[in-house]
Design a protein around this motif. Structure first.
Motif, PDB file in Angstrom:
ATOM      1  N   THR A  27       0.956  -1.023  -0.038  1.00  0.00           N
ATOM      2  CA  THR A  27      -0.077   0.057   0.072  1.00  0.00           C
ATOM      3  C   THR A  27       0.878   1.250  -0.119  1.00  0.00           C
ATOM      4  OG1 THR A  27       0.034   0.081   2.325  1.00  0.00           O
ATOM      5  CG2 THR A  27      -1.632  -1.072   1.451  1.00  0.00           C
ATOM      6  N   GLN A  29       1.009   3.264   2.443  1.00  0.00           N
ATOM      7  CA  GLN A  29       1.681   3.604   3.628  1.00  0.00           C
ATOM      8  C   GLN A  29       2.956   2.573   3.767  1.00  0.00           C
ATOM      9  OE1 GLN A  29      -1.180   3.244   6.899  1.00  0.00           O
ATOM     10  NE2 GLN A  29       0.246   2.984   8.296  1.00  0.00           N
ATOM     11  N   SER A  30       2.663   1.266   3.485  1.00  0.00           N
ATOM     12  CA  SER A  30       3.698   0.420   3.485  1.00  0.00           C
ATOM     13  C   SER A  30       5.125   0.617   2.634  1.00  0.00           C
ATOM     14  CB  SER A  30       3.504  -1.115   3.319  1.00  0.00           C
ATOM     15  OG  SER A  30       2.849  -1.197   1.870  1.00  0.00           O
ATOM     16  N   THR A  33       6.730   3.832   4.251  1.00  0.00           N
ATOM     17  CA  THR A  33       7.386   3.312   5.550  1.00  0.00           C
ATOM     18  C   THR A  33       8.801   2.632   5.102  1.00  0.00           C
ATOM     19  OG1 THR A  33       5.399   2.849   6.609  1.00  0.00           O
ATOM     20  CG2 THR A  33       7.428   1.790   7.366  1.00  0.00           C
ATOM     21  N   ARG A  88       6.069   8.185  11.094  1.00  0.00           N
ATOM     22  CA  ARG A  88       4.977   8.945  11.636  1.00  0.00           C
ATOM     23  C   ARG A  88       5.076  10.519  10.904  1.00  0.00           C
ATOM     24  NH1 ARG A  88       5.127   7.290  16.235  1.00  0.00           N
ATOM     25  NH2 ARG A  88       6.836   8.375  17.230  1.00  0.00           N
ATOM     26  N   LEU A  91       4.084   9.991   7.233  1.00  0.00           N
ATOM     27  CA  LEU A  91       2.540   9.801   7.104  1.00  0.00           C
ATOM     28  C   LEU A  91       1.882  10.880   7.595  1.00  0.00           C
ATOM     29  CD1 LEU A  91       2.359   6.140   8.273  1.00  0.00           C
ATOM     30  CD2 LEU A  91       2.792   6.999   5.908  1.00  0.00           C
ATOM     31  N   THR A  92       2.139  11.660   8.471  1.00  0.00           N
ATOM     32  CA  THR A  92       1.237  12.929   8.976  1.00  0.00           C
ATOM     33  C   THR A  92       1.319  13.961   7.774  1.00  0.00           C
ATOM     34  OG1 THR A  92       1.519  12.261  11.407  1.00  0.00           O
ATOM     35  CG2 THR A  92       1.005  14.532  10.739  1.00  0.00           C
ATOM     36  N   GLY A  95      -0.821  13.020   5.023  1.00  0.00           N
ATOM     37  CA  GLY A  95      -2.293  13.252   5.320  1.00  0.00           C
ATOM     38  C   GLY A  95      -2.676  14.937   5.379  1.00  0.00           C
ATOM     39  N   SER A 110      -4.472   7.713  -1.337  1.00  0.00           N
ATOM     40  CA  SER A 110      -5.089   6.841  -0.193  1.00  0.00           C
ATOM     41  C   SER A 110      -3.611   6.240   0.254  1.00  0.00           C
ATOM     42  CB  SER A 110      -6.166   6.042  -0.831  1.00  0.00           C
ATOM     43  OG  SER A 110      -6.465   5.025   0.538  1.00  0.00           O
ATOM     44  N   LEU A 111      -3.603   6.084   1.542  1.00  0.00           N
ATOM     45  CA  LEU A 111      -2.516   5.621   2.247  1.00  0.00           C
ATOM     46  C   LEU A 111      -2.773   4.021   2.155  1.00  0.00           C
ATOM     47  CD1 LEU A 111      -1.775   7.492   5.134  1.00  0.00           C
ATOM     48  CD2 LEU A 111      -0.171   7.243   3.512  1.00  0.00           C
ATOM     49  N   GLN A 112      -4.153   3.502   1.962  1.00  0.00           N
ATOM     50  CA  GLN A 112      -4.357   1.959   2.260  1.00  0.00           C
ATOM     51  C   GLN A 112      -4.849   1.390   0.853  1.00  0.00           C
ATOM     52  OE1 GLN A 112      -3.816   0.957   4.868  1.00  0.00           O
ATOM     53  NE2 GLN A 112      -3.324   2.812   5.751  1.00  0.00           N
TER      54      GLN A 112
END
Length: 134
Positions: A27, A29-30, A33, A88, A91-92, A95, A110-112
């Motif tokens: 995703t 997000q991953s 990361t 963190r 990702l913030t 967003g 979308s992060l997901q």
């Protein structure tokens, strides 16, 4: 995969560097990361070199001039950075709309959402800057 970074409003060219594609389903997000962990590891490696006498080569001077900064003296060590805090923050910031992410010329919002990554994929991170007086 190639990762490109650009800051809107700066004349410096895109920074391009390879990144190994993580295995398995991804995703945004991953992927972010994974990228942040790689960047934090590189940061810590650079910090180990602070204070070491370094001779600038012609390539160092050319790249520094293109980037707008030539470091001629060792810098003081930077602060402590943990991967968790850096993830963190990244990702913030996403967003909050402080940067946009494009994968193979398609904007990711979308992060997901699931991603399809290929070894020849290009990930573009575009950091936005506030307008003066805005």
């Amino acid at each position: 995969m190639i990762v490109e970074t650009k800051i809107v409003g700066r004349r410096t060219p895109f920074e391009r560097r390879p990144l190994e594609v993580p295995a398995g389903p991804q995703t945004l997000q991953s992927l972010l990361t994974h990228l942040v962990h790689a960047e934090v590891a590189a940061y810590h490696e650079r910090q180990e070199q602070v204070g070491v006498l370094r001779v600038l080569t012609e390539r160092d001077l050319t790249e520094g001039a293109l980037g707008g900064r030539v470091a001629v003296a060792p810098q003081a060590p930077g602060g402590t950075v943990t991967p968790e805090d850096a993830v963190r923050t990244a990702l913030t910031a996403f967003g909050d709309g402080l940067y946009y992410v494009f994968l193979d010329e398609e904007q990711l919002e979308s992060l997901q959402a699931p991603l399809t990554l290929r070894p020849d994929s290009t990930l573009l991170l575009v950091r936005l800057t506030a307008l003066a007086g805005g």
